[in-house]
Write an enzyme that holds these catalytic residues in place. Structure first.
Site, PDB file in Angstrom:
ATOM      1  N   GLU A 168      -3.492   9.975   3.487  1.00 20.22           N
ATOM      2  CA  GLU A 168      -4.471  10.456   4.290  1.00 20.22           C
ATOM      3  C   GLU A 168      -4.655  11.649   4.640  1.00 20.22           C
ATOM      4  O   GLU A 168      -3.958  12.104   5.592  1.00 20.22           O
ATOM      5  CB  GLU A 168      -4.742   9.170   5.540  1.00 20.22           C
ATOM      6  N   GLU A 185       0.968  -1.159  -0.033  1.00 12.26           N
ATOM      7  CA  GLU A 185      -0.017  -0.044  -0.020  1.00 12.26           C
ATOM      8  C   GLU A 185       0.943   1.291   0.149  1.00 12.26           C
ATOM      9  O   GLU A 185       1.834   1.175   0.712  1.00 12.26           O
ATOM     10  CB  GLU A 185      -1.098   0.027   0.965  1.00 12.26           C
ATOM     11  N   ASP A 205       0.253   5.171   0.767  1.00  4.84           N
ATOM     12  CA  ASP A 205      -1.219   5.771   1.338  1.00  4.84           C
ATOM     13  C   ASP A 205      -1.131   7.280   1.640  1.00  4.84           C
ATOM     14  O   ASP A 205      -0.019   7.740   2.287  1.00  4.84           O
ATOM     15  CB  ASP A 205      -1.261   4.930   2.913  1.00  4.84           C
TER      16      ASP A 205
END
Length: 278
Positions: free
Chosen positions: A110, A106, A108
């Site tokens: 956010e 992953e 990522d």
């Protein structure tokens, strides 16, 4: 903007000194030509240009995924984040492999919601074979709620780059030959979501969501994904140019607020080995 040739793809990537061979591109036309609403409470605008994701206490959040999977790619996506008091919310954009969660890869991004007047935090992390713990966090040098801004992930055999409006803020290099794991064996799909994380997102969960302000809305537009071509132009040796390196240093010196490599409490026996590698 659609990309129709290898040359145009190189022009798009000139800031980071990275030229890749094009296999597939999803751009132009409707955003749902390349992205598929996957769960929850979301919609596509009537003109097909914008995906809106919604979050409220009763209906929960929402998300989308790309129709294609990729083995090395660059993706660009414009996002307008939840305005005003967005505490407790998380807006995301990330690559993730499919299959076993225990062994997933992953990349990522956010965006952790904030109280009005405080900055958003862009939380970045990288998981390889189910292991993450590579967090770096940034504040942004603009208000990400008043207009769309472009967030990019570049994933190649050389490195992973995260860019904000074309400015690189993070590089994770492929040091697999030195014993540092790197995502290089699993295809990944692009995802986006808006969800409730009031137990940890804002000031470690001390500030909860104001559900009287719901529904919270995040908007996405102008999705582009450019994947590499097997046997195409080799970009193993393509580095960021001097301007890109200088821009990344500026962003990190002024806007990085957490770096796992500098967390001596967490890594009391010394930082992970990639922190010392060029």
């Amino acid at each position: 903007m659609a990309v129709s040739s290898k040359r145009e793809a190189c022009v798009l990537a000139v800031l980071v000194g990275l030229c890749i061979a094009v296999r597939t591109v999803v751009a132009g036309g409707r955003i749902d030509d390349g992205l598929l609403l996957d769960w929850g409470h979301g919609n596509v605008s009537p003109d097909g240009q914008v995906i809106s994701l919604y979050l409220d206490r009763d209906a929960g959040g929402s998300g989308f995924r790309s129709k294609d999977t990729y083995m090395y790619a660059r993706t660009d996506l414009q996002i307008k984040l939840v305005p005003n008091n967005s505490a407790g919310t998380v807006t995301t954009c990330y690559f993730m492999s499919e299959g076993s969660w225990a062994n997933h890869d992953e990349i990522d991004l956010e965006f952790l919601g904030n109280l009005s007047g405080q900055p958003y935090t862009l939380h970045t992390n990288i998981y390889i074979n189910g292991t993450g713990q590579k967090e770096q966090q940034f504040h942004l040098w603009f208000d990400p709620t008043t207009d769309f801004h472009t967030y990019s992930i570049v994933w190649t055999p050389l490195h992973i780059l995260v860019l904000v409006d074309g400015t690189p803020i993070r590089e994770f290099r492929n040091n697999a030959n030195k014993g540092v794991a790197y995502p290089s064996s699993q295809r990944m799909r692009l995802y986006g979501s808006l969800w409730d994380a009031e137990d940890w997102a804002t000031q470690g969960g001390r500030v909860k969501a104001d559900w009287s302000a719901a529904p919270f809305v995040a908007q996405y537009r102008n999705f582009t994904a450019t994947a590499s071509s097997p046997g195409g132009y080799s970009y193993y040796d393509q580095e960021m140019d001097a301007t890109a390196q200088q821009n990344m240093k500026w962003a990190r010196d002024n806007y990085m607020v957490y770096n796992y490599c500098a967390d001596t409490k967490r890594f009391s026996n010394g930082s992970p080995p990639e922190c010392y590698m060029p």
